[in-house]
Structures are given as C-alpha cells and as structure tokens.
Design an enzyme around this catalytic site. Structure first.
Site, PDB file in Angstrom:
ATOM      1  CG  ASP A 154      -2.250  -0.715   0.913  1.00  0.00           C
ATOM      2  OD1 ASP A 154      -2.344  -1.309  -0.176  1.00  0.00           O
ATOM      3  OD2 ASP A 154      -3.152  -0.702   1.758  1.00  0.00           O
TER       4      ASP A 154
ATOM      5  CG  ASP B  92      -8.383  37.039 -34.012  1.00  0.00           C
ATOM      6  OD1 ASP B  92      -8.735  37.209 -35.190  1.00  0.00           O
ATOM      7  OD2 ASP B  92      -7.331  37.484 -33.534  1.00  0.00           O
TER       8      ASP B  92
ATOM      9  CG  LEU C 282      -9.982  27.225 -37.946  1.00  0.00           C
ATOM     10  CD1 LEU C 282     -11.145  26.684 -38.766  1.00  0.00           C
ATOM     11  CD2 LEU C 282     -10.264  28.644 -37.487  1.00  0.00           C
TER      12      LEU C 282
END
Length: 526
Positions: free
Chosen positions: A36, A287, A423
């Site tokens: 652990d 923009d 884009l």
C-alpha cells in the site's frame, strides 16, 4: 468495491494522505499491508514533491496475520512519534487493514502519547478519496479547534475598530488541481479587498494553526469537496459565516467579491479591478467569434464542472451538450446545474460510461479530467483538463491558477487553444496539395497517436485515415470510402460515419463503398 483500469478517485485513505501531506508538523500512521506504500508515488512522481509524504506504514505481511498485528501497529505509532516529534498524530487503516478490525484509534489512545492523537475511520468499501479528505479535515478541525469553542452563553466578541477583517481559506490539499496557485491568487484578491488571511488549511497549516481557526471573522470555502463539512462545523461552533462562491471565471469572481464585501465590516480598502483579466475582451474579439455555439462536454468534480459550465456558456458563448461528475456527494448541485442548461446529467465513476456519452454526443471540445483527455485524444476531439484526477503535466512549474481574474486568463488559453489548433489542422487538410504545406503533417494538438488527416497521408502510410469513433462491427468500409471519409473535418467526422452506417444498415448494405457514402450524404442533406 469495483476493480477498474482507471479510477477517478482512490480509496478514502488516499484523501487522508492528501490532507496529512499538505500540513506541517502532522504525522499519519497508516495500518496497511506491504504494497500500500504505492500511494507515495502519487505525490513524489505526479505532484513532483521534494520529499515523501509524512506517513508511516505498518506494512504487515501475510505471515503477520497469524500473529499480533495490533502490537505491530502500536510499535509503529510509538516509533513514529519518537522519530518525527509531530504536534499531532493522525491514525487510521487502509482498505485492506480495515478487514482486520484492529481499532487503530483505540490502540493509539492506549499509548498515552503527549500529543493529540486523532483517529479517522474511513469506510473504504462505501466511500472514496474526496470524502476521505473531507472527513479527515473535519476530524482534525474538530479535535484541534474544538477546545477553543466559546461558551454558548457567551456573547460574540466585537471586532476591534481599525482591525482588518480576517478569514480562513479552507480546502486546498496536496495533490490538488492547481491548489497552490489558486491560494496565491485568492490571497492577492482578498488583500486588495482589505481582508487579511488568518489561516490557510490544510495546505501549509500546522495543528497549532487549526487550533486558532476560530479567530477569523469568516471562512472562504475554496474546495467544497474537501472543506464544506469542516466549514459547516465552524459556522455552528464559532458563528463564522462562510463564503460559498468559488471564484472560477470572471462572473463568479465578481460574485465572490460581492459576497466577501457583504461580510466585511467596512468598505474594501481597494477596488480589485478586473483589468488583469483579458477573457472578456478576447471572447468578444473578432478572432473568437467563430467559437460561439461550439458544442462542449464537461466532466469532473462537481465544483469545477459546474464552474466550467458557467464560464463556457456565459463568458465564451459555448453550447453545453453534456455535464457530468464523479462526485456523488454533490449530485444534487450537479443535477440542478444540468437542468438549467437543458442537458441530461451524468453522475458516474465509470470512465467507460463517460466515453460512451462523449461518443454519442460528438462534442467539439471536451473539458474534463486526465481520463477525458485520453478519451478525447483517441476520438480526435480537442480537450482541456479542468479537474482532478490529473497527471504530472497538470502540475506546471509556472504560475497557472484556475481562480480569480488571472485564473480566467488561464481558462481562456487552455480551453480556446485546442479549438484554434483544430481549425488550423482542418485548414491544412483543405490546402494539403499546396506547396506551402507538408503532406506528412499530423495534428500537433492531439499527440503522436493522433489520426492522419486526408487521403494523401493515408496513401503514404499504406492505410486508411484512422478514426477512433466507435463503429458498427456488422458493417465494413471499403478503402476508397474510408479515405474519402478522412477528408471530412475531424469535428464532424464521427457524425458522418454514424449517419452513413445507419443509412447502409437500413438499406441492407454490408460494405460501404464510395457510392454508398455519396448516397448517404444526399439522403441526409435533404
């Protein structure tokens, strides 16, 4: 408990470790088996801390189960105190050790150590990490600040004239998403308002600091998943009001300022102007006008998901198509937010269910955790991380808050740039035959495993353009049709594939050819 390849939250003792690691002069003794100790890597490798968490593990093994594991735990507690000399000790068990039922709290109390020993019982099979952090912080606050709670019959002391109002910043922890920078940004904002900080907790606080939480005039809950329970107790015990607005985004930061001012006893010393935030102007600029109406899917912890939905709709003009969270404790808040945006809420901790919803909705941007980053990358969708769980790249060396006016700048950059790059890659695909563009260009914002755009790359690599959109296994695509599909812009390609496969299935066509693709286009274009 359910085994999974990925998980949004660890077991509750990881939450306790986040609180203990964030604090100073506090040590956590964790009754846990060998193995652990993997949790240390979360802090040293992902958060890049320069030292191990202040945690001592008993690390019992299988052969110890036939012996006295209780004595093993008591020895670990005694040795931890002698070695580290903390102001207070936190004791508990991991999910595995919980099954042994050794009662860490009772065992540690019997040692009669000269420092406060705070036990935390964390039901690992019913609760998870954020709840564990909240419960641990609450237990620490109640144990350390509790002795200083004023008598219920005593009158509330009046603030000394001329003294600045003060507050506590509650909630930031280790391994928290941008918590370090958020604290710095909110502290600067409050300083501009003429408000001093009494204690920041748990991050950087000592047990002695928690003992003086009641000295503040009010509390600011930065991360409700961690601090809401403790803040409610402080409100009841010390009559401290709490600021619940989380200042993520310009609008929420304005609301945060208004709420703080309503709790102060005098006008702010200075007007924290929003000139530092460029988000409002950038989102209105030429923009950014093409961003209006972009379809966005949001998933994360409830606080960040709800805040992101507000910023996306009110400040960037996006359209929310999906909103979800893995924070079941805040499911009511998430459902209310989803209803206000007219979408179906998704409350789950199954990443496959989230992946299925993203594939169904085909958004143009995903705002989520590192899980959604991987999902979106495979589907060829832009993504920005807004919430834990996160990876090492989301703990930058630079100053990068999510809150306040500077945080709004960070949000704009990290959310809008994937769309901008998307884009750009689409334009490169359209003009691929022009001499200025390299024919082997791959999408730079989607990593090395990104799909190839256009038929030219498909021919170069001898394969059809890759598209990770889930497909109908009963229908196959001819190579020429697959290459033609690759010319479709990435942000609508999944929808075109689904519509074409539905058209082919309705028409009894097993193989989609170029002619089938054109027929489907004509059918759905009516």
């Amino acid at each position: 408990m359910e085994l999974a390849l990925w998980t949004y939250e660890g077991p509750p003792h990881i939450g306790a470790m986040r609180v203990a690691t964030a604090m100073e002069d506090l040590h956590y003794v964790l009754h846990a088996p060998q193995g652990d100790t993997y949790a240390d890597l979360l802090f040293t490798m992902i958060e890049r801390r320069d030292k191990r968490p202040p945690v001592t593990y008993t690390t019992f093994q299988a052969r110890d189960l036939g012996g006295d594991t209780a004595q093993l735990f008591k020895s670990a507690v005694r040795n931890a105190y002698e070695r580290f000399r903390p102001q207070a000790l936190l004791v508990g068990a991991s999910c595995t050790a919980e099954l042994i039922q050794d009662d860490p709290g009772g065992l540690a109390k019997a040692l009669d150590l000269p420092v406060p020993v705070i036990p935390v019982e964390l039901p690992a099979y019913q609760r998870k990490e954020n709840w564990g952090a909240a419960e641990t912080f609450y237990r620490l606050v109640r144990a350390l600040a509790g002795p200083h709670v004023p008598d219920s019959t005593a009158t509330q002391p009046k603030r000394i004239a001329g003294r600045k109002p003060s507050c506590n910043l509650l909630g930031p922890t280790a391994l928290g998403f941008r918590h370090r920078d958020d604290v710095q940004e909110v502290t600067r904002l409050l300083d501009d308002l003429g408000v001093s900080i009494n204690v920041v907790a748990p991050l950087g606080a000592t047990p002695a600091d928690l003992a003086r939480l009641g000295e503040a005039d009010f509390n600011v809950v930065l991360y409700p998943e961690v601090a809401d329970t403790a803040a409610r107790w402080l409100e009841r015990s010390f009559k401290q009001p709490r600021v619940t607005t989380v200042p993520i985004g310009v609008g929420a930061t304005r609301d945060f300022i208004a709420e703080v001012e309503s709790l102060c006893f005098e006008a702010p010393a200075a007007n924290p102007g929003e000139a530092a935030s460029r988000l409002p102007w950038y989102s209105r600029s030429v923009d950014s006008t093409y961003l209006t109406g972009k379809r966005v899917f949001i998933f994360g912890d409830a606080t960040h998901a709800i805040a992101a939905a507000r910023v996306a709709t009110e400040e960037l003009g996006f359209q929310i198509v999906g909103l979800g969270s893995y924070s079941r404790e805040f499911g009511r808040d998430l459902r209310a937010a989803a209803e206000s945006y007219g979408v179906q809420p998704l409350i789950t901790d199954d990443y496959l269910e989230v992946e299925s919803r993203i594939a169904e909705l085909q958004p143009e941007l995903v705002l989520g955790t590192q899980m959604e980053r991987h999902i979106a990358k495979r589907m060829g969708i832009g993504c920005a991380v807004i919430s834990a769980p996160v990876h090492v790249q989301d703990f930058p060396a630079r100053y990068s808050p999510q809150m306040g006016f500077e945080g709004a700048n960070v949000l704009f950059d990290s959310w809008v740039h994937p769309l901008m790059m998307g884009l750009e890659e689409h334009l490169i695909g359209m003009f691929r035959e022009d001499a200025e563009f390299g024919t082997d260009a791959r999408p730079s914002h989607l990593g090395q495993a990104a799909e190839t755009i256009g038929a030219t790359d498909a021919a170069r690599y001898g394969e059809a353009p890759r598209d990770s959109t889930p497909r109908n296994s009963e229908i196959s695509w001819a190579d020429e049709a697959e290459r033609e599909l690759g010319k479709v812009p990435f942000f609508v390609r999944g929808k075109v594939r689904r519509n074409t496969e539905r058209f082919a299935r309705d028409g009894g066509c097993a193989v989609i050819t170029l002619e089938t693709l054109y027929d489907a286009k004509a059918h759905f274009g009516r």
